[in-house]
Design a protein around this motif. Structure first.
Motif, short mmCIF file in Angstrom:
data_model
loop_
_atom_site.label_atom_id
_atom_site.label_comp_id
_atom_site.label_asym_id
_atom_site.label_seq_id
_atom_site.Cartn_x
_atom_site.Cartn_y
_atom_site.Cartn_z
N ASN A 132 10.80 -6.20 -9.49
CA ASN A 132 10.05 -5.04 -10.00
C ASN A 132 8.57 -5.36 -10.20
O ASN A 132 7.93 -4.81 -11.08
CB ASN A 132 10.66 -4.58 -11.33
N ASN B 152 2.73 -11.33 -9.19
CA ASN B 152 1.88 -10.64 -8.22
C ASN B 152 1.45 -11.55 -7.08
O ASN B 152 0.46 -11.28 -6.41
CB ASN B 152 0.63 -10.09 -8.92
N GLN C 22 5.87 -4.52 -8.90
CA GLN C 22 4.86 -3.46 -8.86
C GLN C 22 4.68 -2.81 -10.22
O GLN C 22 3.60 -2.34 -10.55
CB GLN C 22 5.25 -2.41 -7.81
N GLU C 23 5.75 -2.79 -11.01
CA GLU C 23 5.66 -2.23 -12.37
C GLU C 23 5.56 -3.33 -13.42
O GLU C 23 5.03 -3.11 -14.51
CB GLU C 23 6.88 -1.36 -12.68
N VAL C 24 6.09 -4.50 -13.09
CA VAL C 24 6.14 -5.61 -14.05
C VAL C 24 5.31 -6.77 -13.51
O VAL C 24 5.65 -7.37 -12.51
CB VAL C 24 7.60 -6.06 -14.29
N GLY C 25 4.21 -7.08 -14.19
CA GLY C 25 3.29 -8.08 -13.69
C GLY C 25 3.72 -9.51 -13.94
O GLY C 25 3.40 -10.41 -13.17
N GLN D 133 -5.02 -2.55 -15.29
CA GLN D 133 -3.74 -1.90 -15.01
C GLN D 133 -2.83 -1.98 -16.23
O GLN D 133 -2.64 -3.07 -16.79
CB GLN D 133 -3.05 -2.60 -13.83
N LYS D 134 -2.29 -0.85 -16.62
CA LYS D 134 -1.28 -0.84 -17.68
C LYS D 134 0.08 -1.07 -17.02
O LYS D 134 0.51 -0.28 -16.18
CB LYS D 134 -1.29 0.49 -18.41
N GLN D 135 0.72 -2.16 -17.38
CA GLN D 135 2.01 -2.51 -16.81
C GLN D 135 2.98 -2.84 -17.94
O GLN D 135 2.65 -2.73 -19.12
CB GLN D 135 1.87 -3.71 -15.86
N THR D 136 4.18 -3.24 -17.54
CA THR D 136 5.12 -3.79 -18.51
C THR D 136 5.35 -5.25 -18.15
O THR D 136 5.03 -5.69 -17.05
CB THR D 136 6.46 -3.03 -18.51
N CYS D 137 5.89 -5.98 -19.10
CA CYS D 137 6.26 -7.37 -18.85
C CYS D 137 7.60 -7.63 -19.53
O CYS D 137 8.08 -6.81 -20.31
CB CYS D 137 5.19 -8.33 -19.38
#
Length: 350
Positions: free
Chosen positions: A123, A329, A125-128, A87-91
């Motif tokens: 956040n 997560n 779901q977008e930020v792991g 998964q490509k996410q942001t942190c």
């Protein structure tokens, strides 16, 4: 108490928090130089539109910029979370946690980190995940959700080493400028996505190395060179190719003029001989400024096993800049003890 945020365009708030933190991080600089450095770094692509200042202030005067109880900064960065899929996410990268002396011992920093952790986790779901580098040991941030990960480094002490037999004019070694590193970074990121195997029992997280984060580190080095009246560096790494001109290794580095250390930010190598060539080049460029050491954070020991011994390297535990990560997560049924931080190298620090 009230917790609020400002983006990088709020220059007055940024000026105030930087002015406060000068006593902690303004070593070797005047106040004017420190503010100039922070202004420069805030203007770079790594920071622009990805940077937030968080402040804890009195609830009675939430608009204040003069009575800040505690403050910190966050950077939004690209990341990968790899488990049974990629998964490509942001942190979030957290930096510059600071409480003015007159407000210490009141629990403000603890309260701020508690609130920040809740804000960032909203956040998930977008930020792991989020991460930071602790200079106050492993306990404080662990208490608030940021677990300490491996914090080793190899130190190559070159203070008394004879480097006369090392040359930059080597057939299969090329020195790297800004432009070279921008292209190599894209190549590196594409390989990272392909290299990690999927697993249903572990979560591997990667803070992706981007040219913007390297540029931020390079500009910081150039600033200190200018302040000290030294020639600005123009070589920021080296790459090694084979007979078919295929890249088999590279290293990007930065120059710490305050500590007299050349810090390798990112290293990729196919074998120990390639690693040896890269370390030799790092030593050579460190020697140009009479630096004492070359360092590599959390190295892949498979590519250093022989090289570290041959080149005089020593594997040690770092006492500062302890990498610490909070995993967001958990409500998906994952266990933070099963999280593995991949490529936990110096490029992620800010």
């Amino acid at each position: 108490m009230f917790f609020c945020k400002f983006d990088y365009t709020d220059l007055f708030c940024l000026f105030r928090t930087n002015r406060n933190s000068f006593v902690e991080w303004g070593t070797h600089l005047s106040l004017e130089e420190y503010l100039s450095r922070e202004s420069l770094l805030a203007s770079l692509p790594f920071t622009s539109e990805k940077f937030t200042v968080w402040v804890l202030v009195p609830r009675s005067t939430p608009e204040t910029t003069t009575n800040i109880f505690s403050a910190c900064e966050t950077f939004v960065r690209p990341a990968l979370v790899i488990s049974s899929s990629l998964q490509k996410q942001t942190c979030y990268s957290i930096a510059s946690v600071f409480t003015p002396a007159e407000h210490r011992k009141n629990g403000y920093a603890s309260y701020m980190m508690e609130l920040l952790g809740k804000k960032l986790k909203e956040n998930f779901q977008e930020v792991g995940f989020s991460f930071l580098y602790s200079d106050v040991g492993p306990v404080f941030y662990s208490r608030h959700g940021w677990k300490v990960f491996e914090h080793k480094e190899i130190q190559f002490n070159i203070e008394n080493e004879n480097l006369n037999n090392i040359t930059s004019d080597t057939t299969n070694v090329t020195q790297l400028s800004y432009t070279d590193i921008e292209e190599l970074t894209k190549y590196d990121s594409s390989l990272i996505e392909k290299e990690n195997e999927f697993s249903s029992t572990i979560y591997k997280v990667v803070v992706l190395p981007t040219f913007e984060c390297f540029e931020w580190a390079f500009e910081r080095s150039k600033f200190y060179a200018k302040i000290k009246g030294l020639k600005e560096p123009n070589i920021w790494g080296a790459k090694v190719t084979n007979k078919e001109d295929k890249i088999i290794g590279f290293a990007f580095w930065t120059y710490s003029f305050t500590d007299k250390i050349l810090q390798i930010l990112r290293i990729r190598s196919s074998d120990t001989n390639t690693t040896k060539l890269l370390i030799q080049q790092a030593k050579l460029y460190a020697s140009y400024y009479n630096f004492k050491k070359v360092t590599v954070w959390n190295p892949n020991l498979k590519i250093f096993a022989e090289t570290a011994i041959i080149e005089g390297g020593e594997l040690v535990d770092r006492a500062k800049s302890l990498p610490s990560l909070a995993w967001y997560n958990n409500n998906k049924g994952s266990d933070e003890d099963k999280v593995k931080w991949i490529l936990n190298e110096n490029y992620a620090w800010c």
